[in-house]
Scaffold this motif. Sequence first.
Motif, PDB file in Angstrom:
ATOM      1  N   THR A  83       0.833  -1.209   0.000  1.00 40.22           N
ATOM      2  CA  THR A  83       0.000   0.000   0.000  1.00 40.22           C
ATOM      3  C   THR A  83       0.865   1.255   0.000  1.00 40.22           C
ATOM      4  O   THR A  83       0.505   2.255  -0.632  1.00 40.22           O
ATOM      5  N   ALA A  84       2.007   1.216   0.685  1.00 42.76           N
ATOM      6  CA  ALA A  84       2.922   2.366   0.654  1.00 42.76           C
ATOM      7  C   ALA A  84       3.458   2.576  -0.762  1.00 42.76           C
ATOM      8  O   ALA A  84       3.570   3.715  -1.227  1.00 42.76           O
ATOM      9  N   ALA A  85       3.776   1.482  -1.448  1.00 46.45           N
ATOM     10  CA  ALA A  85       4.265   1.583  -2.833  1.00 46.45           C
ATOM     11  C   ALA A  85       3.184   2.137  -3.760  1.00 46.45           C
ATOM     12  O   ALA A  85       3.479   2.931  -4.667  1.00 46.45           O
ATOM     13  N   ILE A  86       1.950   1.737  -3.531  1.00 43.93           N
ATOM     14  CA  ILE A  86       0.839   2.264  -4.338  1.00 43.93           C
ATOM     15  C   ILE A  86       0.725   3.774  -4.128  1.00 43.93           C
ATOM     16  O   ILE A  86       0.612   4.542  -5.096  1.00 43.93           O
ATOM     17  N   ASN A  87       0.770   4.204  -2.875  1.00 39.40           N
ATOM     18  CA  ASN A  87       0.689   5.634  -2.586  1.00 39.40           C
ATOM     19  C   ASN A  87       1.844   6.403  -3.227  1.00 39.40           C
ATOM     20  O   ASN A  87       1.646   7.486  -3.777  1.00 39.40           O
ATOM     21  N   THR A  88       3.036   5.850  -3.161  1.00 40.13           N
ATOM     22  CA  THR A  88       4.205   6.487  -3.770  1.00 40.13           C
ATOM     23  C   THR A  88       4.041   6.556  -5.290  1.00 40.13           C
ATOM     24  O   THR A  88       4.362   7.582  -5.901  1.00 40.13           O
ATOM     25  N   GLN A  89       3.544   5.488  -5.871  1.00 38.11           N
ATOM     26  CA  GLN A  89       3.350   5.429  -7.323  1.00 38.11           C
ATOM     27  C   GLN A  89       2.428   6.554  -7.814  1.00 38.11           C
ATOM     28  O   GLN A  89       2.645   7.112  -8.875  1.00 38.11           O
ATOM     29  N   TRP A  90       1.424   6.876  -7.053  1.00 36.76           N
ATOM     30  CA  TRP A  90       0.422   7.855  -7.470  1.00 36.76           C
ATOM     31  C   TRP A  90       0.686   9.254  -6.911  1.00 36.76           C
ATOM     32  O   TRP A  90      -0.063  10.194  -7.213  1.00 36.76           O
ATOM     33  N   THR A 143     -11.182  10.353 -11.053  1.00 37.04           N
ATOM     34  CA  THR A 143     -12.065   9.178 -11.030  1.00 37.04           C
ATOM     35  C   THR A 143     -11.334   7.958 -11.575  1.00 37.04           C
ATOM     36  O   THR A 143     -11.405   6.866 -10.990  1.00 37.04           O
ATOM     37  N   ASP A 144     -10.609   8.141 -12.672  1.00 35.35           N
ATOM     38  CA  ASP A 144      -9.840   7.049 -13.279  1.00 35.35           C
ATOM     39  C   ASP A 144      -8.742   6.568 -12.328  1.00 35.35           C
ATOM     40  O   ASP A 144      -8.581   5.363 -12.116  1.00 35.35           O
ATOM     41  N   ALA A 145      -8.014   7.512 -11.742  1.00 36.86           N
ATOM     42  CA  ALA A 145      -6.928   7.146 -10.816  1.00 36.86           C
ATOM     43  C   ALA A 145      -7.481   6.420  -9.593  1.00 36.86           C
ATOM     44  O   ALA A 145      -6.912   5.414  -9.148  1.00 36.86           O
ATOM     45  N   ALA A 146      -8.597   6.916  -9.050  1.00 37.35           N
ATOM     46  CA  ALA A 146      -9.190   6.280  -7.874  1.00 37.35           C
ATOM     47  C   ALA A 146      -9.590   4.839  -8.171  1.00 37.35           C
ATOM     48  O   ALA A 146      -9.386   3.944  -7.341  1.00 37.35           O
ATOM     49  N   ALA A 147     -10.152   4.597  -9.353  1.00 35.80           N
ATOM     50  CA  ALA A 147     -10.551   3.228  -9.724  1.00 35.80           C
ATOM     51  C   ALA A 147      -9.329   2.319  -9.824  1.00 35.80           C
ATOM     52  O   ALA A 147      -9.343   1.171  -9.359  1.00 35.80           O
ATOM     53  N   LYS A 148      -8.255   2.826 -10.421  1.00 39.05           N
ATOM     54  CA  LYS A 148      -7.028   2.023 -10.565  1.00 39.05           C
ATOM     55  C   LYS A 148      -6.390   1.754  -9.199  1.00 39.05           C
ATOM     56  O   LYS A 148      -5.921   0.642  -8.936  1.00 39.05           O
ATOM     57  N   ILE A 149      -6.379   2.758  -8.339  1.00 39.59           N
ATOM     58  CA  ILE A 149      -5.804   2.585  -7.002  1.00 39.59           C
ATOM     59  C   ILE A 149      -6.623   1.575  -6.206  1.00 39.59           C
ATOM     60  O   ILE A 149      -6.073   0.711  -5.514  1.00 39.59           O
ATOM     61  N   LYS A 150      -7.942   1.664  -6.318  1.00 40.35           N
ATOM     62  CA  LYS A 150      -8.809   0.715  -5.619  1.00 40.35           C
ATOM     63  C   LYS A 150      -8.511  -0.714  -6.068  1.00 40.35           C
ATOM     64  O   LYS A 150      -8.445  -1.635  -5.249  1.00 40.35           O
ATOM     65  N   ASN A 154      -7.123  -3.707  -3.772  1.00 34.18           N
ATOM     66  CA  ASN A 154      -7.816  -5.003  -3.713  1.00 34.18           C
ATOM     67  C   ASN A 154      -6.849  -6.153  -3.948  1.00 34.18           C
ATOM     68  O   ASN A 154      -6.946  -7.197  -3.291  1.00 34.18           O
ATOM     69  N   VAL A 155      -5.920  -5.976  -4.887  1.00 32.91           N
ATOM     70  CA  VAL A 155      -4.912  -7.017  -5.145  1.00 32.91           C
ATOM     71  C   VAL A 155      -4.052  -7.218  -3.893  1.00 32.91           C
ATOM     72  O   VAL A 155      -3.814  -8.347  -3.460  1.00 32.91           O
ATOM     73  N   SER A 158      -6.076  -8.981  -1.263  1.00 34.71           N
ATOM     74  CA  SER A 158      -6.251 -10.406  -1.602  1.00 34.71           C
ATOM     75  C   SER A 158      -4.981 -11.188  -1.312  1.00 34.71           C
ATOM     76  O   SER A 158      -5.031 -12.299  -0.781  1.00 34.71           O
ATOM     77  N   GLN A 159      -3.828 -10.599  -1.649  1.00 32.86           N
ATOM     78  CA  GLN A 159      -2.557 -11.265  -1.369  1.00 32.86           C
ATOM     79  C   GLN A 159      -2.356 -11.437   0.138  1.00 32.86           C
ATOM     80  O   GLN A 159      -1.887 -12.481   0.588  1.00 32.86           O
ATOM     81  N   GLN A 160      -2.742 -10.432   0.913  1.00 37.58           N
ATOM     82  CA  GLN A 160      -2.633 -10.538   2.365  1.00 37.58           C
ATOM     83  C   GLN A 160      -3.557 -11.634   2.893  1.00 37.58           C
ATOM     84  O   GLN A 160      -3.157 -12.431   3.750  1.00 37.58           O
ATOM     85  N   THR A 161      -4.780 -11.687   2.389  1.00 36.17           N
ATOM     86  CA  THR A 161      -5.738 -12.704   2.827  1.00 36.17           C
ATOM     87  C   THR A 161      -5.213 -14.106   2.531  1.00 36.17           C
ATOM     88  O   THR A 161      -5.287 -14.996   3.380  1.00 36.17           O
ATOM     89  N   ILE A 162      -4.675 -14.304   1.335  1.00 37.42           N
ATOM     90  CA  ILE A 162      -4.118 -15.612   0.958  1.00 37.42           C
ATOM     91  C   ILE A 162      -2.932 -15.955   1.856  1.00 37.42           C
ATOM     92  O   ILE A 162      -2.811 -17.083   2.351  1.00 37.42           O
ATOM     93  N   CYS A 163      -2.072 -14.983   2.092  1.00 43.80           N
ATOM     94  CA  CYS A 163      -0.891 -15.195   2.937  1.00 43.80           C
ATOM     95  C   CYS A 163      -1.298 -15.602   4.354  1.00 43.80           C
ATOM     96  O   CYS A 163      -0.782 -16.583   4.904  1.00 43.80           O
ATOM     97  N   ILE A 164      -2.247 -14.866   4.929  1.00 43.28           N
ATOM     98  CA  ILE A 164      -2.702 -15.180   6.288  1.00 43.28           C
ATOM     99  C   ILE A 164      -3.390 -16.541   6.324  1.00 43.28           C
ATOM    100  O   ILE A 164      -3.177 -17.329   7.249  1.00 43.28           O
ATOM    101  N   ASN A 165      -4.190 -16.837   5.316  1.00 43.86           N
ATOM    102  CA  ASN A 165      -4.859 -18.139   5.254  1.00 43.86           C
ATOM    103  C   ASN A 165      -3.834 -19.275   5.201  1.00 43.86           C
ATOM    104  O   ASN A 165      -4.000 -20.297   5.871  1.00 43.86           O
ATOM    105  N   ASN A 166      -2.785 -19.105   4.402  1.00 40.38           N
ATOM    106  CA  ASN A 166      -1.740 -20.135   4.331  1.00 40.38           C
ATOM    107  C   ASN A 166      -1.044 -20.307   5.677  1.00 40.38           C
ATOM    108  O   ASN A 166      -0.775 -21.433   6.110  1.00 40.38           O
ATOM    109  N   ALA A 167      -0.754 -19.186   6.355  1.00 42.71           N
ATOM    110  CA  ALA A 167      -0.109 -19.256   7.677  1.00 42.71           C
ATOM    111  C   ALA A 167      -1.025 -19.961   8.678  1.00 42.71           C
ATOM    112  O   ALA A 167      -0.568 -20.784   9.473  1.00 42.71           O
TER     113      ALA A 167
END
Length: 191
Positions: A83-90, A143-150, A154-155, A158-167
């Motif tokens: 999420t920090a990388a996403i914020n930096t990217q935008w 509006t376009d940027a907000a949709a892409k950031i969202k 979400n990705v 989802s990666q965090q959810t999968i990681c925690i589920n595996n743990a």
Amino acid sequence: MQLKTSFFLVLLGLSLILAAQLKVKIKVDPKIEKLKAETKQLAEVHADFSPSCFSYYSPILSGITDQYEAEYGVCVSNYDNATAAINTQWQAQREAMQNSIYNSCNSLQSCNNANSSLTAFECIANTSAEDSKIFYGISSNATDAAAKIKDQYNVAESQQTICINNAETVYVTQTTSTYEELNSCLKNGYV
């Protein structure tokens, strides 16, 4: 009787230590809860086997908890980094939009410096018309940027959810297996 009570206290202490070590929330697994209850009963019935069984399996259970805690921490850290990388990217695009907004507002503000009402209203009318095009573009781009950031968030989520589920899966599987072995030790008297 005193030996039986002391082993019960050792078992209770083990449960408290494991609970205190686990700083992350894990779903309560019914099978583990059933095995813990069985462990308690077996420790009371087979108090003579309890010390050797608990001294062997307590560090294993503690290690499983430590491993889960570490893996959970990695999942959270990876999410925070993503999420920090996403914020930096935008950030650059965000600053560019903020500058456009600021410049538009300043150009309207400069109309207040006009010498007459006519000049002020003409300035406001012309500047507002131009700014409306700028604000429409800002709105569309935001509006376009907000949709892409969202989508990116979400990705990451989802990666965090999968990681925690595996743990959690590893934690539950290993804990279940270890409690089964501990209970076998308590029943049979050997590690």
